[in-house]
Design a protein around this motif. Sequence first.
Motif, PDB file in Angstrom:
ATOM      1  N   ALA A 142     -39.157   8.078  -9.946  1.00 17.59           N
ATOM      2  CA  ALA A 142     -39.635   6.969  -9.409  1.00 17.59           C
ATOM      3  C   ALA A 142     -41.178   6.825  -8.944  1.00 17.59           C
ATOM      4  O   ALA A 142     -41.986   5.815  -9.216  1.00 17.59           O
ATOM      5  N   LEU A 143     -41.299   8.068  -8.281  1.00 18.10           N
ATOM      6  CA  LEU A 143     -43.131   8.431  -7.990  1.00 18.10           C
ATOM      7  C   LEU A 143     -43.731   8.313  -9.272  1.00 18.10           C
ATOM      8  O   LEU A 143     -44.931   7.721  -9.235  1.00 18.10           O
ATOM      9  N   ALA A 144     -43.412   8.792 -10.281  1.00 15.32           N
ATOM     10  CA  ALA A 144     -44.067   9.152 -11.333  1.00 15.32           C
ATOM     11  C   ALA A 144     -44.305   7.610 -12.466  1.00 15.32           C
ATOM     12  O   ALA A 144     -45.281   7.242 -12.742  1.00 15.32           O
ATOM     13  N   ALA A 145     -43.271   6.850 -12.294  1.00 15.05           N
ATOM     14  CA  ALA A 145     -43.188   5.343 -12.579  1.00 15.05           C
ATOM     15  C   ALA A 145     -44.204   4.723 -11.919  1.00 15.05           C
ATOM     16  O   ALA A 145     -44.880   3.902 -12.536  1.00 15.05           O
ATOM     17  N   ILE A 146     -44.161   4.501 -10.588  1.00 13.84           N
ATOM     18  CA  ILE A 146     -44.807   3.897  -9.833  1.00 13.84           C
ATOM     19  C   ILE A 146     -46.559   4.327  -9.993  1.00 13.84           C
ATOM     20  O   ILE A 146     -47.402   3.289 -10.257  1.00 13.84           O
ATOM     21  N   GLY A 147     -46.613   5.452 -10.045  1.00 16.75           N
ATOM     22  CA  GLY A 147     -48.087   5.861 -10.325  1.00 16.75           C
ATOM     23  C   GLY A 147     -48.799   5.535 -11.456  1.00 16.75           C
ATOM     24  O   GLY A 147     -49.568   5.077 -11.608  1.00 16.75           O
ATOM     25  N   ALA A 148     -47.824   5.493 -12.667  1.00 13.53           N
ATOM     26  CA  ALA A 148     -48.184   5.368 -13.745  1.00 13.53           C
ATOM     27  C   ALA A 148     -48.791   3.994 -14.135  1.00 13.53           C
ATOM     28  O   ALA A 148     -49.671   3.500 -14.560  1.00 13.53           O
ATOM     29  N   LEU A 149     -47.768   2.921 -13.619  1.00 12.64           N
ATOM     30  CA  LEU A 149     -47.893   1.545 -13.520  1.00 12.64           C
ATOM     31  C   LEU A 149     -49.061   1.054 -12.745  1.00 12.64           C
ATOM     32  O   LEU A 149     -49.553   0.137 -13.013  1.00 12.64           O
ATOM     33  N   SER A 150     -49.216   1.707 -11.373  1.00 10.29           N
ATOM     34  CA  SER A 150     -50.201   1.026 -10.629  1.00 10.29           C
ATOM     35  C   SER A 150     -51.496   1.530 -11.279  1.00 10.29           C
ATOM     36  O   SER A 150     -52.509   0.696 -10.865  1.00 10.29           O
ATOM     37  N   ALA A 151     -51.658   2.672 -11.885  1.00 11.87           N
ATOM     38  CA  ALA A 151     -53.151   3.085 -12.245  1.00 11.87           C
ATOM     39  C   ALA A 151     -53.412   2.150 -13.625  1.00 11.87           C
ATOM     40  O   ALA A 151     -54.568   2.014 -13.705  1.00 11.87           O
ATOM     41  N   CYS A 152     -52.585   1.256 -14.273  1.00 12.04           N
ATOM     42  CA  CYS A 152     -52.873   0.598 -15.173  1.00 12.04           C
ATOM     43  C   CYS A 152     -53.660  -0.681 -14.975  1.00 12.04           C
ATOM     44  O   CYS A 152     -54.538  -1.389 -15.966  1.00 12.04           O
ATOM     45  N   ASN A 153     -53.555  -1.170 -13.726  1.00 16.82           N
ATOM     46  CA  ASN A 153     -54.211  -2.348 -13.435  1.00 16.82           C
ATOM     47  C   ASN A 153     -55.620  -1.807 -12.754  1.00 16.82           C
ATOM     48  O   ASN A 153     -56.525  -2.950 -12.538  1.00 16.82           O
ATOM     49  N   GLY A 186     -54.164   8.400 -10.057  1.00 14.06           N
ATOM     50  CA  GLY A 186     -53.442   9.216 -10.639  1.00 14.06           C
ATOM     51  C   GLY A 186     -53.746  10.595  -9.587  1.00 14.06           C
ATOM     52  O   GLY A 186     -52.570  11.235  -9.617  1.00 14.06           O
ATOM     53  N   ALA A 187     -54.703  10.971  -9.027  1.00 14.11           N
ATOM     54  CA  ALA A 187     -54.720  12.114  -8.297  1.00 14.11           C
ATOM     55  C   ALA A 187     -53.746  11.889  -6.771  1.00 14.11           C
ATOM     56  O   ALA A 187     -53.195  12.773  -6.553  1.00 14.11           O
ATOM     57  N   VAL A 188     -53.874  10.641  -6.326  1.00 15.98           N
ATOM     58  CA  VAL A 188     -53.042  10.629  -5.478  1.00 15.98           C
ATOM     59  C   VAL A 188     -51.594  10.557  -5.684  1.00 15.98           C
ATOM     60  O   VAL A 188     -50.598  11.179  -5.100  1.00 15.98           O
ATOM     61  N   GLY A 189     -51.241  10.073  -7.009  1.00 13.33           N
ATOM     62  CA  GLY A 189     -49.960  10.059  -7.209  1.00 13.33           C
ATOM     63  C   GLY A 189     -49.285  11.397  -7.609  1.00 13.33           C
ATOM     64  O   GLY A 189     -48.263  11.866  -7.340  1.00 13.33           O
ATOM     65  N   GLY A 190     -50.412  12.324  -8.155  1.00 15.15           N
ATOM     66  CA  GLY A 190     -50.244  13.647  -8.581  1.00 15.15           C
ATOM     67  C   GLY A 190     -49.992  14.399  -7.392  1.00 15.15           C
ATOM     68  O   GLY A 190     -48.757  15.277  -7.252  1.00 15.15           O
ATOM     69  N   VAL A 224     -49.985  21.276  -4.561  1.00 12.34           N
ATOM     70  CA  VAL A 224     -50.785  19.895  -4.177  1.00 12.34           C
ATOM     71  C   VAL A 224     -52.041  19.691  -4.909  1.00 12.34           C
ATOM     72  O   VAL A 224     -52.299  18.637  -5.626  1.00 12.34           O
ATOM     73  N   VAL A 225     -52.786  20.609  -4.959  1.00 10.49           N
ATOM     74  CA  VAL A 225     -54.240  20.718  -5.539  1.00 10.49           C
ATOM     75  C   VAL A 225     -53.963  20.464  -7.116  1.00 10.49           C
ATOM     76  O   VAL A 225     -54.768  19.578  -7.741  1.00 10.49           O
ATOM     77  N   ALA A 226     -53.176  21.238  -7.640  1.00  6.22           N
ATOM     78  CA  ALA A 226     -52.923  21.324  -9.213  1.00  6.22           C
ATOM     79  C   ALA A 226     -52.480  20.009  -9.299  1.00  6.22           C
ATOM     80  O   ALA A 226     -52.480  19.255 -10.606  1.00  6.22           O
ATOM     81  N   GLY A 227     -51.353  19.215  -8.532  1.00  2.00           N
ATOM     82  CA  GLY A 227     -50.803  18.053  -9.053  1.00  2.00           C
ATOM     83  C   GLY A 227     -51.706  16.974  -8.845  1.00  2.00           C
ATOM     84  O   GLY A 227     -51.645  16.128  -9.828  1.00  2.00           O
ATOM     85  N   ALA A 228     -52.623  17.033  -8.043  1.00  3.68           N
ATOM     86  CA  ALA A 228     -53.765  16.196  -7.952  1.00  3.68           C
ATOM     87  C   ALA A 228     -54.761  16.328  -9.318  1.00  3.68           C
ATOM     88  O   ALA A 228     -55.262  15.091  -9.557  1.00  3.68           O
ATOM     89  N   ALA A 229     -54.969  17.599  -9.713  1.00  3.05           N
ATOM     90  CA  ALA A 229     -55.813  17.407 -10.643  1.00  3.05           C
ATOM     91  C   ALA A 229     -55.157  16.905 -12.207  1.00  3.05           C
ATOM     92  O   ALA A 229     -55.943  16.490 -12.761  1.00  3.05           O
ATOM     93  N   VAL A 230     -54.142  17.267 -12.095  1.00  2.00           N
ATOM     94  CA  VAL A 230     -53.147  16.636 -13.371  1.00  2.00           C
ATOM     95  C   VAL A 230     -53.077  15.480 -13.309  1.00  2.00           C
ATOM     96  O   VAL A 230     -53.310  14.684 -14.352  1.00  2.00           O
ATOM     97  N   GLY A 231     -52.907  14.786 -12.261  1.00  6.79           N
ATOM     98  CA  GLY A 231     -52.871  13.456 -12.012  1.00  6.79           C
ATOM     99  C   GLY A 231     -54.107  12.407 -12.265  1.00  6.79           C
ATOM    100  O   GLY A 231     -54.181  11.385 -13.046  1.00  6.79           O
TER     101      GLY A 231
END
Length: 67
Positions: free
Chosen positions: A9-20, A31-35, A46-53
């Motif tokens: 759910a978080l991945a889907a929300i993050g991916a769709l919110s970044a498209c706008n 993406g960083a916040v979502g990651g 968390v730092v690695a997740g933010a970098a990937v996001g």
Amino acid sequence: MRNLKVLAALAAIGALSACNMSSDRDRALAGAVGGAVVADVLDTNVVAGAAVGAAAGALCDDAGVCN
């Protein structure tokens, strides 16, 4: 199993919110916040997740995901 549903759910929300977003910088920030949130939920780095996001957010329009 519950963590998997939350992660999906978080991945889907993050991916769709970044498209706008209109610029790569805005998408990278979203993406960083979502990651970071996903990494925190999964209790990983968390730092690695933010970098990937951030990388995924900045490159999503180049990959044709955010058109």
